[in-house]
Write a protein that holds these residues in place. Sequence first.
Motif, PDB file in Angstrom:
ATOM      1  N   ILE A  71      17.165  -9.731  -6.633  1.00  0.00           N
ATOM      2  CA  ILE A  71      16.395  -8.621  -7.232  1.00  0.00           C
ATOM      3  C   ILE A  71      15.142  -8.338  -6.396  1.00  0.00           C
ATOM      4  O   ILE A  71      14.271  -9.185  -6.235  1.00  0.00           O
ATOM      5  N   GLN A  72      15.084  -7.103  -5.873  1.00  0.00           N
ATOM      6  CA  GLN A  72      13.937  -6.738  -5.034  1.00  0.00           C
ATOM      7  C   GLN A  72      12.857  -5.996  -5.790  1.00  0.00           C
ATOM      8  O   GLN A  72      11.709  -5.962  -5.358  1.00  0.00           O
ATOM      9  N   ALA A  73      13.229  -5.334  -6.892  1.00  0.00           N
ATOM     10  CA  ALA A  73      12.228  -4.483  -7.544  1.00  0.00           C
ATOM     11  C   ALA A  73      12.491  -4.328  -9.037  1.00  0.00           C
ATOM     12  O   ALA A  73      13.633  -4.390  -9.499  1.00  0.00           O
ATOM     13  N   ILE A  74      11.399  -4.104  -9.773  1.00  0.00           N
ATOM     14  CA  ILE A  74      11.453  -3.665 -11.165  1.00  0.00           C
ATOM     15  C   ILE A  74      10.812  -2.283 -11.156  1.00  0.00           C
ATOM     16  O   ILE A  74       9.592  -2.148 -11.016  1.00  0.00           O
ATOM     17  N   ALA A  75      11.658  -1.252 -11.235  1.00  0.00           N
ATOM     18  CA  ALA A  75      11.166   0.139 -11.175  1.00  0.00           C
ATOM     19  C   ALA A  75      11.132   0.667 -12.600  1.00  0.00           C
ATOM     20  O   ALA A  75      12.137   1.149 -13.127  1.00  0.00           O
ATOM     21  N   ASN A  76       9.982   0.567 -13.231  1.00  0.00           N
ATOM     22  CA  ASN A  76       9.887   0.877 -14.658  1.00  0.00           C
ATOM     23  C   ASN A  76      10.050   2.356 -14.979  1.00  0.00           C
ATOM     24  O   ASN A  76       9.565   3.217 -14.238  1.00  0.00           O
ATOM     25  N   PHE A  77      10.682   2.604 -16.103  1.00  0.00           N
ATOM     26  CA  PHE A  77      10.747   3.925 -16.719  1.00  0.00           C
ATOM     27  C   PHE A  77       9.626   3.944 -17.760  1.00  0.00           C
ATOM     28  O   PHE A  77       9.859   3.942 -18.965  1.00  0.00           O
ATOM     29  N   GLY A  93       7.454 -11.955  -5.057  1.00  0.00           N
ATOM     30  CA  GLY A  93       7.786 -10.933  -4.059  1.00  0.00           C
ATOM     31  C   GLY A  93       8.671  -9.829  -4.620  1.00  0.00           C
ATOM     32  O   GLY A  93       9.397  -9.164  -3.886  1.00  0.00           O
ATOM     33  N   VAL A  94       8.612  -9.621  -5.937  1.00  0.00           N
ATOM     34  CA  VAL A  94       9.367  -8.522  -6.562  1.00  0.00           C
ATOM     35  C   VAL A  94       8.419  -7.321  -6.685  1.00  0.00           C
ATOM     36  O   VAL A  94       7.334  -7.431  -7.254  1.00  0.00           O
ATOM     37  N   ILE A  95       8.830  -6.190  -6.132  1.00  0.00           N
ATOM     38  CA  ILE A  95       8.003  -4.975  -6.201  1.00  0.00           C
ATOM     39  C   ILE A  95       8.086  -4.401  -7.611  1.00  0.00           C
ATOM     40  O   ILE A  95       9.173  -4.354  -8.203  1.00  0.00           O
ATOM     41  N   VAL A 309      14.279   4.785  -4.217  1.00  0.00           N
ATOM     42  CA  VAL A 309      14.734   5.286  -2.908  1.00  0.00           C
ATOM     43  C   VAL A 309      13.791   4.781  -1.814  1.00  0.00           C
ATOM     44  O   VAL A 309      14.229   4.267  -0.779  1.00  0.00           O
ATOM     45  N   ALA A 310      12.489   4.913  -2.063  1.00  0.00           N
ATOM     46  CA  ALA A 310      11.512   4.457  -1.056  1.00  0.00           C
ATOM     47  C   ALA A 310      11.680   2.957  -0.793  1.00  0.00           C
ATOM     48  O   ALA A 310      11.733   2.515   0.361  1.00  0.00           O
ATOM     49  N   ILE A 311      11.802   2.192  -1.871  1.00  0.00           N
ATOM     50  CA  ILE A 311      11.892   0.726  -1.724  1.00  0.00           C
ATOM     51  C   ILE A 311      13.100   0.352  -0.863  1.00  0.00           C
ATOM     52  O   ILE A 311      13.000  -0.459   0.068  1.00  0.00           O
ATOM     53  N   ALA A 316       6.941   2.435   1.464  1.00  0.00           N
ATOM     54  CA  ALA A 316       6.085   2.116   0.316  1.00  0.00           C
ATOM     55  C   ALA A 316       6.383   3.078  -0.814  1.00  0.00           C
ATOM     56  O   ALA A 316       6.284   4.287  -0.635  1.00  0.00           O
ATOM     57  N   PRO A 317       6.759   2.583  -2.008  1.00  0.00           N
ATOM     58  CA  PRO A 317       6.986   3.494  -3.136  1.00  0.00           C
ATOM     59  C   PRO A 317       5.662   4.109  -3.594  1.00  0.00           C
ATOM     60  O   PRO A 317       4.615   3.462  -3.519  1.00  0.00           O
ATOM     61  N   GLY A 318       5.730   5.354  -4.073  1.00  0.00           N
ATOM     62  CA  GLY A 318       4.507   6.063  -4.465  1.00  0.00           C
ATOM     63  C   GLY A 318       3.759   5.397  -5.599  1.00  0.00           C
ATOM     64  O   GLY A 318       2.538   5.505  -5.672  1.00  0.00           O
ATOM     65  N   ASP A 319       4.465   4.700  -6.468  1.00  0.00           N
ATOM     66  CA  ASP A 319       3.833   4.219  -7.696  1.00  0.00           C
ATOM     67  C   ASP A 319       3.879   2.699  -7.803  1.00  0.00           C
ATOM     68  O   ASP A 319       4.192   2.144  -8.858  1.00  0.00           O
ATOM     69  N   ARG A 320       3.554   2.025  -6.717  1.00  0.00           N
ATOM     70  CA  ARG A 320       3.612   0.564  -6.743  1.00  0.00           C
ATOM     71  C   ARG A 320       2.422   0.008  -7.530  1.00  0.00           C
ATOM     72  O   ARG A 320       1.287   0.379  -7.276  1.00  0.00           O
TER      73      ARG A 320
END
Length: 322
Positions: A71-77, A93-95, A309-311, A316-320
């Motif tokens: 798992i590389q990221a938690i992209a919240n809704f 190291g999880v974005i 998509v950015a990740i 760099a994702p816009g909303d990190r």
Amino acid sequence: MSAKPVILVTRKLPDAVENKLAEAFTPMLNPRDKLYDTEELLRLAEEADAILPCHTEKFSAETIARLPSRIQAIANFSVGVDHVDLEAARQKGVIVTNTPDVLSDATAEIAMLLMLGAARRASEGERIMRNQQWKDWSPAFMVGRQITGKRLGILGMGRVGQVVAQRGRGFGMTIHYHNRNPLDSEQASGAIYHDSVESLLANIDVLSIHCPASDATRGLIDAQRLAVMHPDSILVNTSRGAVVDDDSLVDALNSGVIAAAGLDVYNGEPDSIHPGYRELDNVFLLPHIGSATVETRDAMGYRAIDNLVAIFKGEAPGDRVA
Ligand code: 8YV
């Protein structure tokens, strides 16, 4: 061509969002919108490269430590990220990303609805109509308070707070606010800064809460601070229940320390909220629907997809946020 990254989507999202997600990713969807418990979430995460959750899934330090290394990221809704232990995510190291901006208008609408509902006794009025209890009209019947021309206090003058301030100006309200730092004069647009919560509370008629839940804000609105407000004042909360101490607010509403409240968010939501709120006539209650519009829910989904998509492009994702 390499396989598309797999995204675990924890809740049923709008169809348009799910279709868009499938263009760039392999989504693991939840069409029946089952609420996963932590063990189920961790088991499903074994198959995924990232998770797209809502605030209904809790990522404690322990849960994050147990996330598969894949798992590389938690992209919240969601814009709020109090359901994720950000420090634990950083360490692993999880974005982590969120969806700011796109829900400010919808949330501000609900803040205005709560203000009006609390001030004009909308809950009582609705109940009387639905229960066929409307028998008479008199000059004293259902008399509430006006918000027009009153002093609106914004606690947390971020994106949502600033939109609420604009809407309040439309009602001729004078804007007061407390924030960690004052805004620059263009952003403040004449809003009056208070360097303490107490000073804000002592100088307003309506309080609208917009600060996130954090260690610094948990229980911030307690009995002592409510006592600073004047007895005709109204409190509305569209941020997080955790900012308010429920026992104190229920007591204040019962004993006339403040006049009324409008709430969309709660400690213990959805099914363990303070029972005292249900007993009170002077509260207007909604079930956490601040961002619940077709437009906003689509926009939140697209924003989460942009971040993913950015990740996965290595950008760099816009909303990190972590
Ligand atoms: C969201 C919210 O709908 O975005 C937030 O922080 O509180 C809500 O309005 C919800 O969190 C979705 O996960």
